[in-house]
Enzyme design. Structure first.
Site, mmCIF file in Angstrom:
data_model
loop_
_atom_site.group_PDB
_atom_site.id
_atom_site.type_symbol
_atom_site.label_atom_id
_atom_site.label_comp_id
_atom_site.label_asym_id
_atom_site.label_seq_id
_atom_site.Cartn_x
_atom_site.Cartn_y
_atom_site.Cartn_z
ATOM 1 N N GLU A 1 0.959 -8.174 3.700
ATOM 2 C CA GLU A 1 1.742 -9.306 4.213
ATOM 3 C C GLU A 1 0.910 -10.241 5.088
ATOM 4 O O GLU A 1 1.435 -10.881 6.001
ATOM 5 C CB GLU A 1 2.976 -8.797 4.970
ATOM 6 C CG GLU A 1 3.920 -7.994 4.080
ATOM 7 C CD GLU A 1 5.172 -7.516 4.803
ATOM 8 O OE1 GLU A 1 5.202 -7.573 6.052
ATOM 9 O OE2 GLU A 1 6.117 -7.093 4.130
ATOM 10 N N GLU B 1 7.805 -3.590 -1.836
ATOM 11 C CA GLU B 1 8.646 -3.078 -0.756
ATOM 12 C C GLU B 1 10.067 -3.600 -0.921
ATOM 13 O O GLU B 1 10.332 -4.771 -0.668
ATOM 14 C CB GLU B 1 8.108 -3.481 0.626
ATOM 15 C CG GLU B 1 6.815 -2.799 1.030
ATOM 16 C CD GLU B 1 6.401 -3.122 2.460
ATOM 17 O OE1 GLU B 1 7.265 -3.574 3.247
ATOM 18 O OE2 GLU B 1 5.222 -2.931 2.794
#
Length: 702
Positions: A35, A104
């Protein structure tokens, strides 16, 4: 440089153990960074150059498996950029040569001290997964599928609780969380039935109306699998597809592995006419079901010992500075604690009485602090996960002459996300003494004495080797509700082989150890807001972490995981370091030895997903109730079994207007077994109300 050392180290470790797929191992995918795209802009051109370097370095390590970057839209080829989030059906990778991957999918959300407990309805979770594969997804991963525990001083971030259960399908104790686990199991079995079609072609989209659509995967013009979706957040619908009519609840997807028969709908498991998934009721922090069999050992009669921590500087390894020091760089993360100590002189010539009053203002970067004036506790300040910094303000009384100010600054986890998180600080950065008559005095640049850690830590009071040390005090009267005190007792672990839970609801804030191993930080005294929770959370519509909350007005966590492997036959050592004040005599140890299972299945339900066969009509296969206990357990009793029109939910089932007691039938099929199934067959169960739609409701105890 450090990142290069880290990458090379990890990849070489994997290669040395022959873990990559090309070596015959299980690793089929590798990830570099996580991320970073969410913070890249904060680093300007340096951020872009770093991502380019990270990609090139990863590829150069020749892992022989693909590399991914999560939430990195500019991931350089051949790195695959992937999606993280609650919904990824609309995600498109940055190159048509890259697969659509979801790394995710949040099964819930993390738990923070002082917050209500978040959870995610499984209807919405299943909807998000089905939509992803409906629209061309190739890989999907849950975060988390198996909940965890932040043992010791580890944490998921600032003020994140010890439990990292995440409302996962398997909880942190290793038990299945129903109905989430069972519903997702059936979802993936249903998707598996479509596998040959999903890998054969891209989907063809068909509009079925407002907020209604189908995606069809064809092998030939007459051989296909389909997903029918109603993505309206409130309106149910009947749709026509391939000449047949289908009912689609709002915010749901139906899976048709043959473009004809519905074998699964993401929303159908709780409504009385559609539920076929085993469910359990929960009590407290963990999956302790209604009528759960369990064992609880109170430590009230245990022989408790204690050690009172000193306030302020306690050794000659303290040091002095003429400024307020940042905590993390000072403690080097060797302890959660840093003492800030200084003296305050009140001019005796200003004497108008025995004491002088003022306002003490302390600003901290986080995360909490105990404040002592002349060795007496005057207050406690703290932040929260979203805003870890805080301002402590307190009216204090000072003696004329010299006074001591001792501030014990506390860390509760380290920052682990966001731009510049590596330099995010903690500890005290401003101390101002306000005289009620003569203004303010900034004492931040006074001479401060620093002491890293607590004396009890230095002595090793959490260690088994100190269990019989003379530093421990034992008297008839146990001191309770005192700050900065260590407690010690022994206990016999409850019988069984399952995990244990330490109930610390009677304590304030601190850390706990069992046989020298840290089970984590506790903070039951930090109560969540009293508002924001709902009895039933509507799964329909977009989910976000604070949409569905429970346990408002309560501690975030009171039960703490003790792995069974950490205890042994005979006496086990429990050590608590209490920071605020609590009553250890009310601590207890629990274990779960049983659980109630419930199922409610209608004649209108499709058969179990794994029983569907290609080229067969679901009408030829009837629905059935299935009950499955945890591994090693068996069905000990059937508490309710009714065929007809039973009413209520798990734990409150009752016969309806039409009822046949089928208890003996279910007992014959299920008692003594780990799992069983009971078909909804009127031949076996009878027909108490001809011509009416009937259902079978069962409650069983494992």
């Amino acid at each position: 440089k450090e990142m290069n050392i880290f990458l090379v180290k990890i990849v070489n470790l994997m290669k040395e153990e022959n873990l990559f797929a090309s070596q015959g191992g299980p690793i089929i995918l590798a990830q570099v960074e996580n991320e970073y795209g969410n913070v890249e802009g904060s680093y300007g051109v340096g951020g872009k150059l770093y991502i380019k370097w990270a990609a090139e370095t990863a590829i150069s390590l020749n892992t022989t498996v693909p590399w991914v970057m999560c939430a990195q839209s500019d991931a350089p080829d051949p790195i695959i950029n992937t999606c993280n989030g609650c919904y990824c059906d609309g995600f498109t990778p940055n190159s048509p040569s890259k697969p659509k991957m979801w790394t995710e999918n949040y099964s819930g959300w993390f738990l923070s001290f002082g917050y209500a407990v978040p959870y995610r309805p499984v209807e919405d979770l299943a909807f998000s997964v089905a939509r992803f594969f409906e629209k061309g997804g190739t890989f999907q991963n849950y975060y988390m599928y198996f909940g965890g525990t932040n043992f010791g001083r580890t944490a998921g971030g600032p003020l994140i609780a010890t439990s990292y259960d995440y409302d996962a399908p398997i909880d942190e104790y290793g038990f299945t969380r129903q109905p989430k686990w069972g519903h997702l199991r059936d979802l993936h079995k249903s998707i598996k039935h479509c596998e040959d079609y999903l890998v054969n072609a891209d989907p063809t989209q068909q509009s079925l109306g407002m907020n209604l659509e189908a995606h069809v995967y064809y092998k030939t013009s007459n051989d296909c699998a389909a997903f029918l979706a109603n993505y309206d957040s409130s309106v149910d619908a009947n749709v026509s597809f391939n000449g047949n009519s289908y009912f689609l609840p709002a915010w749901s997807v139906s899976i048709l592995p043959d473009c004809k028969n519905v074998i699964f709908n993401t929303a159908k498991f709780l409504a009385a006419l559609y539920s076929k998934v085993v469910s359990q009721r929960t009590v407290g922090d963990v999956a302790l079901a209604h009528n759960t069999r369990g064992s609880e050992l109170s430590l009230a009669s245990s022989k408790w010992s204690w050690y009172k921590e000193e306030v302020g500087v306690w050794s000659n390894n303290s040091f002095v500075a003429s400024s307020l020091l940042e905590q993390i760089n000072t403690t080097k993360d060797m302890s959660d604690f840093l003492w800030y100590t200084t003296s305050i002189n009140v001019d005796e010539n200003m004497k108008h009485g025995r004491e002088s009053e003022g306002i003490l203002l302390i600003e901290s970067l986080g995360h909490a602090a105990l404040v002592f004036v002349n060795k007496k506790l005057v207050g406690f300040g703290y932040g929260n996960h979203d805003i870890p910094d805080f301002l402590f303000s307190k009216k204090i009384s000072l003696n004329y002459g010299s006074n001591t100010l001792d501030v014990l600054s506390m860390m509760i986890g380290l920052q682990n996300y966001g731009p510049w998180f590596d330099i995010a600080g903690a500890g005290i950065f401003s101390v101002i003494l306000g005289d009620l008559k003569n203004g303010k005095k900034n004492i931040s640049s006074s001479e401060w004495t620093y002491q890293v850690g607590l004396k009890g830590e230095y002595l090793g009071l959490d260690k088994m080797s100190l269990a019989n040390s003379s530093v421990w005090i034992q008297e008839s009267a146990l001191p309770t509700n005192q700050s900065l005190i260590w407690y010690k007792a022994t206990f016999l672990a409850p019988e069984g082989s399952g995990p244990l839970m330490l109930n610390l609801a009677s304590m304030g804030k601190g850390q706990a150890w069992v046989n020298g191993r840290g089970i984590g930080r506790y903070w039951p005294a930090y109560i969540s807001p009293s508002t924001g929770c709902v009895d039933t959370c509507d799964y329909r519509g977009t989910y976000e972490p604070f949409k569905c909350l429970k346990k408002c007005g309560q501690p975030a966590q009171t039960l703490y995981h003790i792995p069974r492997s950490w205890v042994h036959p005979g006496q086990n050592l429990l050590v608590l370091h209490e920071e605020l004040g609590g009553d250890p005599s009310k601590v207890s140890v629990l274990t779960q030895t049983g659980k109630e299972l419930c199922a409610h299945v209608s004649e209108a339900d499709p058969p179990q997903a794994d029983s569907w066969k290609p080229y067969s009509d679901v009408k030829s296969q009837g629905p059935e109730v299935r009950l499955v206990c945890e591994q090693g357990w068996h069905i000990a009793s059937i508490n309710f079994a009714s065929f007809g029109r039973p009413e209520g939910d798990c734990g409150t089932f009752s016969p309806g207007s039409c009822h046949t007691n089928v208890l003996s039938i279910v007992e014959r099929a299920c008692l003594g077994k780990q799992g069983c199934s009971v078909p909804l067959s009127m031949t076996d169960l009878g027909d108490p109300c001809p011509g009416m739609l009937k259902s079978l409701a069962v409650e069983a105890l494992c």
